[in-house]
Every structure is written in structure tokens, then in C-alpha cells.
Design a protein around this motif. Sequence first.
Motif, short mmCIF file in Angstrom:
data_model
loop_
_atom_site.label_atom_id
_atom_site.label_comp_id
_atom_site.label_asym_id
_atom_site.label_seq_id
_atom_site.Cartn_x
_atom_site.Cartn_y
_atom_site.Cartn_z
N ARG A 47 0.85 -1.19 0.00
CA ARG A 47 0.00 0.00 0.00
C ARG A 47 0.89 1.24 0.00
NH1 ARG A 47 -2.33 -2.31 4.75
NH2 ARG A 47 -4.11 -3.66 4.33
N GLY A 48 0.24 2.40 -0.13
CA GLY A 48 0.99 3.65 -0.05
C GLY A 48 0.42 4.69 -0.99
N PRO A 49 0.92 5.92 -0.90
CA PRO A 49 0.35 7.01 -1.69
C PRO A 49 0.49 6.84 -3.20
CG PRO A 49 2.37 7.69 -0.57
CD PRO A 49 1.99 6.38 0.00
N LEU A 50 1.43 6.01 -3.65
CA LEU A 50 1.64 5.84 -5.10
C LEU A 50 1.00 4.56 -5.64
CD1 LEU A 50 5.34 7.03 -5.60
CD2 LEU A 50 3.21 8.36 -5.64
N LEU A 51 0.17 3.89 -4.84
CA LEU A 51 -0.44 2.64 -5.31
C LEU A 51 -1.25 2.86 -6.58
CD1 LEU A 51 -1.21 -0.33 -5.14
CD2 LEU A 51 -2.98 0.29 -3.47
N GLY A 52 -2.14 3.86 -6.58
CA GLY A 52 -2.96 4.13 -7.76
C GLY A 52 -2.12 4.48 -8.96
N GLU A 53 -1.08 5.29 -8.76
CA GLU A 53 -0.19 5.67 -9.85
C GLU A 53 0.50 4.45 -10.44
OE1 GLU A 53 4.08 7.92 -10.26
OE2 GLU A 53 2.59 8.87 -8.97
N MET A 54 0.94 3.53 -9.59
CA MET A 54 1.61 2.32 -10.07
C MET A 54 0.64 1.42 -10.85
SD MET A 54 4.79 2.55 -9.36
CE MET A 54 4.55 4.30 -9.71
N GLN A 55 -0.58 1.34 -10.38
CA GLN A 55 -1.57 0.52 -11.08
C GLN A 55 -1.86 1.08 -12.47
OE1 GLN A 55 -4.57 0.68 -7.98
NE2 GLN A 55 -4.12 -1.42 -7.32
N ARG A 56 -1.87 2.41 -12.59
CA ARG A 56 -2.09 3.04 -13.90
C ARG A 56 -0.86 2.93 -14.79
NH1 ARG A 56 -4.52 6.67 -10.34
NH2 ARG A 56 -2.67 8.04 -10.36
N ALA A 57 0.32 3.08 -14.20
CA ALA A 57 1.56 3.09 -14.98
C ALA A 57 1.97 1.70 -15.46
CB ALA A 57 2.69 3.70 -14.15
N LEU A 58 1.49 0.66 -14.75
CA LEU A 58 1.93 -0.71 -15.05
C LEU A 58 0.72 -1.63 -15.30
CD1 LEU A 58 4.64 -0.94 -12.25
CD2 LEU A 58 5.07 -0.67 -14.71
N PRO A 59 -0.05 -1.34 -16.35
CA PRO A 59 -1.24 -2.17 -16.60
C PRO A 59 -0.89 -3.61 -16.96
CG PRO A 59 -0.80 -0.70 -18.46
CD PRO A 59 0.12 -0.28 -17.35
N HIS A 60 0.36 -3.85 -17.38
CA HIS A 60 0.76 -5.21 -17.76
C HIS A 60 1.31 -5.99 -16.57
CE1 HIS A 60 4.32 -2.69 -17.85
NE2 HIS A 60 5.11 -3.75 -17.96
N CYS A 61 1.33 -5.36 -15.40
CA CYS A 61 1.89 -6.00 -14.20
C CYS A 61 0.77 -6.31 -13.20
CB CYS A 61 2.94 -5.10 -13.55
SG CYS A 61 4.41 -4.83 -14.57
N PHE A 62 1.10 -7.12 -12.20
CA PHE A 62 0.16 -7.45 -11.14
C PHE A 62 0.46 -6.54 -9.95
CE2 PHE A 62 -0.96 -10.67 -7.63
CZ PHE A 62 -2.32 -10.30 -7.64
N VAL A 63 -0.45 -5.57 -9.71
CA VAL A 63 -0.27 -4.58 -8.65
C VAL A 63 -1.52 -4.61 -7.76
CG1 VAL A 63 0.42 -2.20 -8.12
CG2 VAL A 63 1.02 -3.19 -10.33
#
Length: 403
Positions: free
Chosen positions: A264-280
Motif C-alpha cells: 500500500r501507499g500514496p503511489l499505489l494508484g499511480e503504479m496501477q495506472r503506470a503498469l497495466p501489464h503487471c500485477f499490482v
Amino acid sequence: MRLILVNDVSTVRGGATKVALQCLEASRDAGLTCAVLVGDDGEGLKPRFSGIRTVALGERPLREGPTLTDVFTKNYNRRAYEAMEGLLQESAEETVVHVHGWSQILSPSIFYALAKHEARVIVTAHDFFLNCPNGGLIDFRSGDVCHVKPLSAACLTSNCDKRNYFHKLWRFRRTLTQRNVGEDFWGRIGIVLAHENMEAHLRSGPLQHFTTLRTPTEPLTRGPVEAWRNHRTIFLGRMCWEKGVRTLADALNKTGRTATLIGRGPLLGEMQRALPHCFVPGWLSDEEVTRLAGEARVFVMPSRMPEPYGLVAAEALMSGIPVIVSSNALIAAEVENNSAGLVFESGDADSLAEKLAATDDDHLMRRLSKGAFALGQRIAPSRAEWGRRMVDIYTGRSGFLAH
């Protein structure tokens, strides 16, 4: 002998609080009289420590959103001072006070109470708030490790805070409040380091007494992993800038590689958007983390700050999983020298991408996996050994800070 354990929070959301509760457990099991001061509501103590004297302030950590009153109370928390003073006066027993976290709620006021008493004081350095205003020894603007002397004029004028310069000024003032307890006090307390390389960063002030006791941890998996047969790249930790997740995302996008990012953390949403091909997925249960770790080829710890230890790296190594760590991590040389993983240049996505590409070599990964497991067997003490050594520090049997 009586132990007073001090920590901002009672609920485990990170390594510092986990270690604090392990200290409490070891002390109780050794027969010490125990008391606890926490800044939150104390609810996290109830399942395991319901019979232990607890003083809980019921306040919120700064990370949950500072308020206007925090400008004053978190610089010098009068309620925390009074609570600490009250606990010290409750018993004539020989007392040792062990402080873990104070920067989120309790504030430096607790040290002013401690300075008035003869109790031995021990602080575990989970970060660098003992002398660095932002606690990380890093310039959050440039991403560079900070080599400026803490509390110097250059430190005052440096806009290094993760929020803004006004917040840096507030933190600078709070660190001055902390330092102004007096050199006599700071010169007599004992500092327990999670890693021996922290000492060089903490010797710029009045601190004099250091000892290292690496944090105990458990392997991520129930047995060693044959990492070279697996294909999963894993990050496990808080989703924030200082943990290097943006560097990892850039490296993954440059190469098109997939990875699993847990936390978890403040950049979770950003990481999910930036890495659609990854499991986040965000946070997962311990059981699910164990399952995924069994499929790991490599763990990545891309921290931008001088990571004091990096428990997740130790947990991976103990499972025979190689790690890719930032050059800023204090265990980087240890990992490299023991052929237990790879080191990339902190903050450099191209450097990290190069190391990720190297993990395609099965022969290399077999060698690193075996090196990781070998290093993992000696990287940290067992939980039982650690508990005994911590109690020895409290009682003076270790010789550290003994009367």
C-alpha cells in the motif's frame, strides 16, 4: 527491573512497530516488569499484551494528515511529556526506557521528561530522525543522498523535504527542539542500530554509544526456493517515492517486463495506472505473499534513501531468492560481495533495467540463488537469539551502557 517501551503506534504497519512489539514480548517472557507508552489508541496491543500497563494518548500520526494544531503539538507534545513523566514516577524499580518511534505523535517532548530522571535510555535507530530533520538523509527533490551536516546553515537552507520548504523549516525546528534537550542527555543514551553502517551517518551529533543488533526476521517461504526455475519478479513494500517504485516502474516500462508489486501507499494508484501489464494488487495476506514468493526469480528493493536494513531483502535472501538492490541500500556491498544478488545505481531506471535483463541468465540465477541462501543463513540472528541479546542490553549483562 522494569522496562518502559515507547512507540508512536501500537498497530503493526511497518518494521519499526513490529520490532518494538518483539522487544516487549521478549522482555515479558524474560520476567521483566513492562509498561508501554504509545501515541495512538493502543488497540494493537490488546491481542498479545492485554495484561501490560499501557498508557495510550489516542492521537493520530502525522502521516494520516497533519492538522493546524500539529504545528505545535507534534513539535512538543505536552501530553506525551506528562505521560512519560507519570510512568517514570510510578515505580522505584531500576528502569530502562526503550524508545522506538516518536516522530509521528509523541514528539521530542518525551526526551525532556527522560532527561530529568536516572533511567537508562535506549533508542533503536529505525531511521535517521535522531539527527536528520527529514529522517531519510536524502534530498527528496533531487533524489540524491544528502551529505550536508544536519542542523547546519546549509541544512537550514536546503529544500529537501518531500512536501515543501515550509514543512522542512518545521522539521528543522523540531529537530532543534530535540537536540536542545542537551548534550549531557544525548551523550549518555545508547543507540541500537539495525545495521552497523548506520553509525557513520549518526556520529555527526552528540551521540556517543552505539551497538548493532540486526533485526530478526523469518524467511518468506517455508523452504529454500530454486529461483532459477521461476519467472516472477517481485517488489514488496510501501508504495512511495523513497522506496523507489517510480524507478522500478520506469525500468519495467522501458523493457516491457512484467512484475508483481505488493504493498500500500500514496503511489499505489499511480503504479496501477503506470503498469497495466503487471500485477499490482495492493496489500496481500501473509499466506498469499508466501505463495507468490515461492514463484519468485528475484526480489527488487529499489529504495532511493539509504535503507537502514531492508527486512524484505533479508527475508528473500533467507529463502534463497536473489535480490536486486539500490546502491543506496546499506546492505548493497554485502549482497554483491556474497554473490547473493545484483546492485544497480540508485534512481537510474536504465541501470535497473540492465540488472533485470541479467536475470534471464539461468546459470547466473542459480549461482545467485545459492549465494542468497548462504548469506541468508547468517544475515540476521534468530528470533530467540535476538530476544536474549535485547534483554541482555536491558539488564546490562551485555556490557552496553551498563551502570
